[in-house]
Design a protein around this motif. Structure first.
Motif, PDB file in Angstrom:
ATOM      1  N   ASP A  33      -7.178  17.392  21.553  1.00 34.25           N
ATOM      2  CA  ASP A  33      -6.396  17.235  22.778  1.00 34.25           C
ATOM      3  C   ASP A  33      -5.034  17.909  22.657  1.00 34.25           C
ATOM      4  N   LEU A  70      -5.627  21.376  23.498  1.00 42.06           N
ATOM      5  CA  LEU A  70      -5.932  21.482  24.927  1.00 42.06           C
ATOM      6  C   LEU A  70      -4.653  21.559  25.752  1.00 42.06           C
ATOM      7  N   ARG A  77     -12.557  18.985  30.093  1.00 40.14           N
ATOM      8  CA  ARG A  77     -11.613  18.379  29.146  1.00 40.14           C
ATOM      9  C   ARG A  77     -10.235  18.219  29.777  1.00 40.14           C
TER      10      ARG A  77
END
Length: 296
Positions: free
Chosen positions: A35, A38, A82
């Motif tokens: 994450d 991301l 995502r």
């Protein structure tokens, strides 16, 4: 990629990984694309002005430097899924960046609304998944009608986002900002000044802000006695923040087609602006909202 952008993304990754993304616990396969990566890639996409995710993913996969930095970046569909699931992390990252800046402790906040168009044709309005959420509104600065949302933003003097939301353009400004302040009352400090425009006049809204220990500062309407004047100079601050979002971060080219998609893409642009402001504070850049060093 410039050295300045590389440095910004590295610093952002470290901050997000240490203070935003919760540590993974329990069993199970750990994702190869985290994450923290991301959110870093999402900020880079906005700063480099790639409104479309498909072109952005193709660009990253074709560039050796980007492939070395993010070797496990998923394809467009995986990246999109995502990013939408990471919506709470985007907001948490903005607040973490804001709390690291000296402007977080300023007494002055500013608020305004700006259009977020979501469709340009009648057919889009009829078929869109945003039907029932978006609506028609009027943009006074461009003298035109649009279909979409209004972004309501409360920010510090340097443009760092503090509170934000998307609302139906037909709902009154005072009503939306009142709900926004009520939902984020834990962020308000006693003696805070809220700078707004003439649309926020009215005894009821003034009473509400006073109950939350906010001092409302707005231009004087023509039918009122002199109190604050027209506040023309300081009102340009919030207008310039909106212009940064629209002119340099492509707010109106977000590409969202669902309520979650629109909110995620808008928050993604707020995160990119917050990251630039935070990094400019860290590196001592005079103009805190300058994106010149990072957009190429």
């Amino acid at each position: 990629m410039s050295k300045e952008l590389d440095t910004l993304l590295t610093a952002l990754y470290v901050l997000v990984d240490d203070h935003v993304v919760p540590p993974r616990v329990g069993r199970g396969r750990r994702p190869v694309f985290t994450d923290s990566e991301l959110l870093t890639v999402a900020v880079a996409q906005v700063l480099l002005r790639f409104p479309g995710e498909r072109r952005w993913i193709r660009h990253v996969h074709s560039d050796p430097h980007w492939r070395a930095m993010f070797p496990h970046l998923p394809k467009q569909s995986g990246y999109n899924k995502r990013l939408r699931k990471a919506e709470p992390l985007l907001g948490r990252a903005i607040w973490t960046l804001a709390a690291c800046c000296p402007s977080w402790f300023d007494d002055l906040w500013m608020t305004d609304a700006t259009p977020v168009p979501c469709g340009m044709s009648r057919e889009t309005v009829k078929r869109s998944d945003l039907a029932g959420h978006a609506n028609y509104g009027y943009c006074a600065s461009h003298s035109r009608y649009y279909w979409g949302f209004k972004l309501y933003l409360v920010c510090t003097g340097d443009g760092m986002p503090v509170m934000w939301c998307l609302a139906d353009p037909k709902i009154g400004e005072r009503e939306v900002v009142a709900a926004l302040l009520d939902n984020n009352h834990h962020l308000i400090r006693e003696g805070q000044i809220l700078l707004a425009d003439e649309g926020f006049s009215g005894a009821e809204f003034k009473k509400l802000t006073a109950s939350k220990h906010l001092r409302l500062l707005r231009p004087d309407p023509k039918d009122e006695t002199y109190r604050n004047g027209n506040l023309g100079g300081v009102r340009q601050w919030i207008e310039s923040v909106n212009q940064t979002l629209k002119g340099q971060l492509d707010l109106e080219r977000h590409g969202g087609r669902t309520p979650t998609g629109v909110f995620t893409r808008v928050t993604q642009r707020l995160l990119a602006m917050a990251t630039a402001i935070w990094h400019n504070w860290t590196t001592g850049v005079t103009s805190k909202r300058s994106l010149i060093a990072y957009d190429h």
